[in-house]
Design an enzyme around this catalytic site. Structure first.
Site, short mmCIF file in Angstrom:
data_model
loop_
_atom_site.label_atom_id
_atom_site.label_comp_id
_atom_site.label_asym_id
_atom_site.label_seq_id
_atom_site.Cartn_x
_atom_site.Cartn_y
_atom_site.Cartn_z
N HIS A 83 0.83 -1.15 0.63
CA HIS A 83 -0.04 0.34 0.16
C HIS A 83 0.90 0.72 0.12
CE1 HIS A 83 0.54 -0.23 4.94
NE2 HIS A 83 0.60 1.58 4.16
N ASP A 219 1.26 -7.41 2.47
CA ASP A 219 1.29 -6.32 2.09
C ASP A 219 2.66 -5.71 1.80
OD1 ASP A 219 0.69 -3.63 1.61
OD2 ASP A 219 -0.50 -3.34 3.64
N SER A 627 4.12 2.05 8.58
CA SER A 627 3.87 1.22 7.65
C SER A 627 5.02 0.86 6.50
CB SER A 627 2.63 2.01 6.54
OG SER A 627 1.75 1.52 7.21
#
Length: 697
Positions: A83, A219, A627
């Site tokens: 992402h 991810d 992230s």
């Protein structure tokens, strides 16, 4: 009895060592080192941060000023979240080469794809410059004079900082304006896409599983840093070469088990851990509900259109993910604050603070801070709510309203000299082209119709049929005119006629009032932070996240989100297959992944139980910006890739509760499995340093 007491104290210390915190890596000597050791870590402060020798910090890069990434090979191979690289993957995708749907893997250096405006930053050095920045600053100064002095001092510090010509310098504020740190960093701007799994792996579970555990999302995405012949930062050039890092992370093939030590290092974005109870109450009961309602209305429209059209799916993939991410986070944040009793806990701390003020004779100095904050937040509520609604509608969800914001700024620039105006016009034209690149006027019209009632009951969606600004060619043609022609055309346009009064009111009334009150609140918040640290010195105080390099440590740990429910800390590929729904946009699975699961063709990446691990959770205190952060084991080997938090624990931006706050990480073995067995990009695994830290000689 004495031995029992000593043991009890040790248990209490162990628990306290997991109470969250985002620590500055240059300040880990002492209690942080002791806590790391108590939790099972073998890393020293100098292993993590050292300016004279290779250390963990040298493998950690700020990814495009928003996420975190880490170097995992001697050839500059860079790992981050899918992402985080989503917009880059999307920008290279088309109906003919759908890298979102099918994934992408460069099988040689020549196939790696350059990315415009993508960069990573490495921290070289961190210095405390508080004394110099606050020199001459007094409590009697008003906010404007105080900031002017700080800005002047900061400019001096930046210009006098010792650094190489290719290095950059920045100063960041900590502890609500009570401390300042200097950062020397190196920015690499030639970053190329190497590999990304299909969205059905990289975003498996999509919105349904976002912020949720158990999670089964791969991810991750792989990039590579390129440098000039001297290994220094350089703009993209065909003769650039793969970057040779000062340190790269070895990768553990032994995996994790419950209670294993984990350390996460990265660039967390923003937290507000020291907000008073009145502020948290306002967030929970006013701001979050309004924002949630607007985004929910937008998402219903976008999701329906993405399901109906592949073209819209590609156009809106990144936009939908951005809108949905915060929407679901705010819902979980409210739930977590309620479950943890965060507001009552903060009120209890405030009462303790007030009592200690009296005991220590400091009431005259700090006694008015909390009452003034209470009064200010009450008067702040209405304008704060109005501002948030405006920003959600005109900046974050409706693209036509985003265009109107740009045009209003351009009209304002017509009052400046020609050079300033022309520069503004160039900037607006570039931003409009960026919006139009993935613009769908019909979808945007439906979004507008859904969200605008949350802001005003006076609107007419037919403006979409009358405006020139749903068409890039017509829009840019208008901007080619003279100042007078542009102003005339804008004020005749139906969409601009609707938006201009709202934008004017925002800039002339709402924003000025919000800025005045917010400045007053920030000044009091700085005083409150200073007072807390002075009056209650035995509390642990880590600085709020501000986009700078931080360290958080904890353990792999399950949790109980509600009565009679307990979540194990590790998920497996079996769970992916259990969730599999053919042709579903969230839970579809590539046939090859199904076949690999059926044959158990996991290579060296299976757990000791013969199953392939996908993700795990821990007590590390993370937030947005973490992230892509690496999760390393007791010795600094990469075991996971941070990408999310559990829904019930998203309130950790405001209050961290070790009972329910968990960060979610992709197991690095699942990453390797996808690269190797699924994608066949074994040459990338061959670049990495694979280790077995749990195996004895």
């Amino acid at each position: 009895m004495k031995l029992i007491k000593i043991f009890f104290l040790f248990i209490i210390f162990q628990l306290q060592a997991q109470q969250g915190g985002m620590w500055i890596p240059s300040l880990l000597e002492g209690i942080n080192e002791t806590e790391i050791e108590a939790l099972g870590g073998a890393l020293t402060a100098s292993d993590i941060y050292d300016i004279n020798n290779s250390s963990l910090k040298d493998a950690i890069a700020h990814f495009n000023n928003g996420c975190t990434s880490e170097v995992i090979s001697l050839k500059g191979l860079l790992l981050t979240n899918h992402h985080c690289g989503y917009s880059q993957i999307q920008s290279h995708s088309s109906l003919e080469n759908d890298y979102l749907k099918n994934g992408f893997w460069a099988m040689s250096l020549n196939e790696e794809i350059p990315n415009d405006e993508l960069f990573v930053d490495f921290v070289v050095r961190i210095e405390d410059v508080t004394e110099v920045v606050l020199a001459g600053v007094t409590e009697t100064m008003d906010a404007k004079a105080r900031q002017s002095k700080i800005d002047s001092n900061s400019y001096y510090v930046r210009t006098e900082a010792t650094k190489e010509d290719w290095q950059n310098v920045g100063i960041k504020v900590f502890y609500q304006g009570n401390q300042y740190y200097l950062f020397i960093y190196e920015r690499y701007e030639d970053i190329r896409l190497v590999g990304a799994p299909p969205t059905s792996i990289g975003k498996f579970g999509s919105d349904t599983d976002n912020w949720v555990w158990p999670r089964h999302t791969g991810d991750f995405a792989v990039f590579r840093i390129y440098a000039d012949a001297n290994n220094r930062p350089a703009k993209y050039a065909t003769n650039n070469v793969p970057y040779t890092p000062k340190h790269h992370l070895p990768i553990s093939l032994d995996g994790v088990a419950e209670d294993d030590f984990t350390l996460v290092m990265g660039f967390p974005g923003t937290t507000n851990e020291y907000l008073p109870a009145v502020a948290v109450n306002q967030v929970v009961n006013k701001i979050n509900p309004a924002n949630i309602a607007i985004r929910e209305s937008a998402l219903k429209v976008i999701d329906a259109n993405m399901k109906a059209s592949d073209k819209v799916r590609i156009q809106y993939a990144s936009k939908q993910a951005r809108i949905a991410n915060a929407w679901k986070k705010w819902i979980g944040e409210n739930q977590g604050i309620a479950k943890s009793g965060a507001i009552d806990i903060k009120r209890a701390l405030e009462e303790k603070f007030k009592n200690e003020l009296l005991k220590k004779g400091l009431n005259n100095q700090y006694g008015s801070v909390l009452p003034e904050l209470e009064t200010l937040y009450q008067s702040f509520e209405a304008v704060n709510l109005n501002r948030n609604k405006f920003v959600e509608v005109f900046v974050r969800t409706s693209e036509l309203m985003q265009i109107m914001m740009q045009l209003a700024q351009l009209e304002n620039a017509t009052m400046a000299d020609d050079a300033t105006f022309n520069k503004a016009k160039e900037g607006v034209s570039a931003r409009l082209k960026s919006i139009y690149r993935n613009y769908n006027p019909q979808v945007d019209k439906e979004v507008f119709q859904a969200i605008i009632p949350h802001f005003t009951d006076k609107f007419d969606a037919s403006i979409y049929n009358k405006t020139a600004f749903t068409n890039q060619k017509l829009a840019l043609k208008i901007l080619e005119g003279s100042k007078a022609d542009i102003v005339k055309a804008l004020n005749k346009d139906a969409a601009y006629q609707f938006a201009k009064p709202h934008i004017t009111k925002f800039y002339n009334e709402v924003e000025p009032e919000w800025q005045i009150k917010n400045t007053q609140i920030n000044n009091l918040q700085r005083q409150y932070m200073k007072a807390l640290m002075e009056v209650l010195p035995d509390e642990r105080y880590f600085p709020d996240a501000n986009g700078t390099l931080r360290v958080t440590y904890g353990k792999v740990k399950g949790y109980a989100p509600r009565d009679a429910v307990y979540y194990e800390p590790i998920t497996y590929l079996d769970g992916v297959i259990e969730k599999y729904v053919p042709r579903d946009y969230e839970f579809d699975v590539p046939q090859k992944l199904i076949d690999l699961h059926k044959t158990k063709n996991y290579g060296n990446y299976a757990d000791s139980n013969g199953k392939l691990p996908v993700a795990f959770i821990g007590t590390n205190h993370t937030t947005g910006g973490n992230s892509g952060s690496p999760a390393v084991d007791a010795n600094g080997n990469l075991v996971g890739l941070n990408f999310d938090r559990v829904w019930e624990g998203t309130m950790s931006d405001i209050y961290y509760d070790p009972e329910i706050c968990r960060n979610i990480m992709v197991d690095i073995r699942y990453v390797l499995f996808i690269i190797d067995k699924f994608a066949g990009a074994t040459h990338l695994v061959d670049e990495m340093t694979l280790v077995h830290p749990k195996q004895k000689d």
